[in-house]
Design a protein around this motif. Structure first.
Motif, PDB file in Angstrom:
ATOM      1  N   ASN A  48     -12.066 -17.871 -12.423  1.00 12.03           N
ATOM      2  CA  ASN A  48     -11.541 -16.765 -11.632  1.00 12.03           C
ATOM      3  C   ASN A  48     -12.246 -15.471 -12.018  1.00 12.03           C
ATOM      4  O   ASN A  48     -12.491 -15.224 -13.203  1.00 12.03           O
ATOM      5  CB  ASN A  48     -10.040 -16.604 -11.853  1.00 12.03           C
ATOM      6  N   GLU A  53      -8.384  -2.674 -12.806  1.00 15.01           N
ATOM      7  CA  GLU A  53      -7.121  -2.151 -12.277  1.00 15.01           C
ATOM      8  C   GLU A  53      -7.319  -1.524 -10.905  1.00 15.01           C
ATOM      9  O   GLU A  53      -6.448  -1.592 -10.046  1.00 15.01           O
ATOM     10  CB  GLU A  53      -6.538  -1.128 -13.257  1.00 15.01           C
ATOM     11  N   ASP A  56      -7.704  -4.500  -8.419  1.00 18.13           N
ATOM     12  CA  ASP A  56      -6.495  -5.323  -8.278  1.00 18.13           C
ATOM     13  C   ASP A  56      -5.283  -4.532  -8.766  1.00 18.13           C
ATOM     14  O   ASP A  56      -4.776  -4.767  -9.870  1.00 18.13           O
ATOM     15  CB  ASP A  56      -6.665  -6.615  -9.088  1.00 18.13           C
ATOM     16  N   LEU A  58      -2.141  -4.569  -7.870  1.00 18.08           N
ATOM     17  CA  LEU A  58      -0.878  -5.319  -7.994  1.00 18.08           C
ATOM     18  C   LEU A  58      -0.949  -6.409  -9.049  1.00 18.08           C
ATOM     19  O   LEU A  58       0.035  -7.096  -9.295  1.00 18.08           O
ATOM     20  CB  LEU A  58      -0.511  -5.930  -6.641  1.00 18.08           C
ATOM     21  N   GLN A  59      -2.119  -6.597  -9.631  1.00 19.14           N
ATOM     22  CA  GLN A  59      -2.346  -7.590 -10.683  1.00 19.14           C
ATOM     23  C   GLN A  59      -1.914  -8.989 -10.252  1.00 19.14           C
ATOM     24  O   GLN A  59      -1.228  -9.704 -10.964  1.00 19.14           O
ATOM     25  CB  GLN A  59      -1.621  -7.178 -11.970  1.00 19.14           C
ATOM     26  N   ASN A  60      -2.331  -9.358  -9.037  1.00 16.34           N
ATOM     27  CA  ASN A  60      -2.001 -10.690  -8.538  1.00 16.34           C
ATOM     28  C   ASN A  60      -3.254 -11.495  -8.227  1.00 16.34           C
ATOM     29  O   ASN A  60      -3.234 -12.354  -7.363  1.00 16.34           O
ATOM     30  CB  ASN A  60      -1.104 -10.586  -7.310  1.00 16.34           C
ATOM     31  N   GLY A  61      -4.355 -11.195  -8.914  1.00 18.26           N
ATOM     32  CA  GLY A  61      -5.575 -11.971  -8.766  1.00 18.26           C
ATOM     33  C   GLY A  61      -6.322 -11.684  -7.482  1.00 18.26           C
ATOM     34  O   GLY A  61      -7.090 -12.530  -7.018  1.00 18.26           O
ATOM     35  N   TYR A  63      -5.005 -11.417  -4.510  1.00 14.55           N
ATOM     36  CA  TYR A  63      -4.334 -12.010  -3.347  1.00 14.55           C
ATOM     37  C   TYR A  63      -3.859 -10.893  -2.421  1.00 14.55           C
ATOM     38  O   TYR A  63      -3.221  -9.940  -2.854  1.00 14.55           O
ATOM     39  CB  TYR A  63      -3.147 -12.859  -3.810  1.00 14.55           C
ATOM     40  N   ASN A  65      -1.408  -9.652   0.127  1.00 12.77           N
ATOM     41  CA  ASN A  65      -0.082  -9.969   0.618  1.00 12.77           C
ATOM     42  C   ASN A  65       0.088  -9.542   2.071  1.00 12.77           C
ATOM     43  O   ASN A  65      -0.319  -8.462   2.452  1.00 12.77           O
ATOM     44  CB  ASN A  65       0.993  -9.239  -0.200  1.00 12.77           C
ATOM     45  N   HIS A  94       3.770 -14.326   1.518  1.00 11.83           N
ATOM     46  CA  HIS A  94       3.976 -13.190   0.622  1.00 11.83           C
ATOM     47  C   HIS A  94       4.315 -13.716  -0.770  1.00 11.83           C
ATOM     48  O   HIS A  94       4.938 -14.779  -0.911  1.00 11.83           O
ATOM     49  CB  HIS A  94       5.104 -12.310   1.151  1.00 11.83           C
ATOM     50  N   GLU A  95       3.925 -12.972  -1.800  1.00 11.43           N
ATOM     51  CA  GLU A  95       4.190 -13.447  -3.165  1.00 11.43           C
ATOM     52  C   GLU A  95       5.682 -13.454  -3.478  1.00 11.43           C
ATOM     53  O   GLU A  95       6.132 -14.149  -4.386  1.00 11.43           O
ATOM     54  CB  GLU A  95       3.428 -12.623  -4.192  1.00 11.43           C
ATOM     55  N   ASP A  96       6.489 -12.711  -2.722  1.00  7.01           N
ATOM     56  CA  ASP A  96       7.943 -12.736  -2.889  1.00  7.01           C
ATOM     57  C   ASP A  96       8.589 -13.594  -1.810  1.00  7.01           C
ATOM     58  O   ASP A  96       9.625 -13.241  -1.245  1.00  7.01           O
ATOM     59  CB  ASP A  96       8.508 -11.308  -2.826  1.00  7.01           C
TER      60      ASP A  96
END
Length: 181
Positions: A48, A53, A56, A58-61, A63, A65, A94-96
């Motif tokens: 990966n 920062e 990214d 949102l620190q989600n790699g 992704y 959303n 979505h991640e949530d």
């Protein structure tokens, strides 16, 4: 003649059983280089990327959303690939998703908070009003029991029965005063 046939049959049977036995040592199989060569595996499945920062936040790699919209607000009669979850094939999630999916707690939007508080207040006022009306109109139980001539001895079953209060009996729940007399 018959014993010779039996001997031949038993010899053939033992030969066929020996031919059907599994080998004692497992035979090695061929594994292609695409399955076990580290260079090919690294080419197919690279590490990966390390993102900063700024790249990214949102620190989600990395992704991306989709917008956070609950699935209950989507058209239930739309032409969805997954009709229960109201989602199309290949659509990013979505991640949530656990909070935004169709099986998350239902969000009631049919009433405003002010109207809801008004309805709760009306219910409480109505309940207390009914209790007050019942208190006013419901006859109270007499606080002191009635007395009967002769204690209703005959009416309650005779000499061996528990008798009702007669005139001159001690006051109920005041045993100490009766013992002092």
């Amino acid at each position: 003649m018959l014993p010779q046939r039996i001997v031949r049959a038993s010899a053939l049977r033992s030969a066929s059983l020996a031919a059907r036995r599994l080998p004692v040592v497992q035979q090695r199989t061929f594994v292609p280089r695409s399955y076990n060569d580290p260079a090919i595996i690294e080419e197919k499945f690279p590490d990966n990327p390390t993102l900063t920062e700024a790249e990214d936040p949102l620190q989600n790699g990395g992704y991306i959303n989709p917008p956070a919209i609950k699935r209950q607000f989507r058209d239930p009669h739309g032409d969805w690939w997954d009709k229960q979850e109201r989602r199309n094939f290949g659509e990013p999630i979505h991640e949530d998703n656990d909070l935004l999916g169709i099986f998350s707690p239902y969000e009631y939007t049919w009433i405003s908070p002010g109207k809801g508080l008004l309805q709760i207040g009306a219910f409480i006022a109505t309940t207390l009003g009914v209790c007050w009306v019942v208190k006013l109109l419901y006859p109270d139980k007499p606080s002191y029991p009635r007395e009967f001539e002769g204690g209703l001895d005959r009416e309650l079953g005779g000499a061996g029965a528990w008798r009702a209060r007669a005139p001159g009996d001690p006051e109920p729940y005041q045993v100490e005063e009766a013992e002092e007399e």
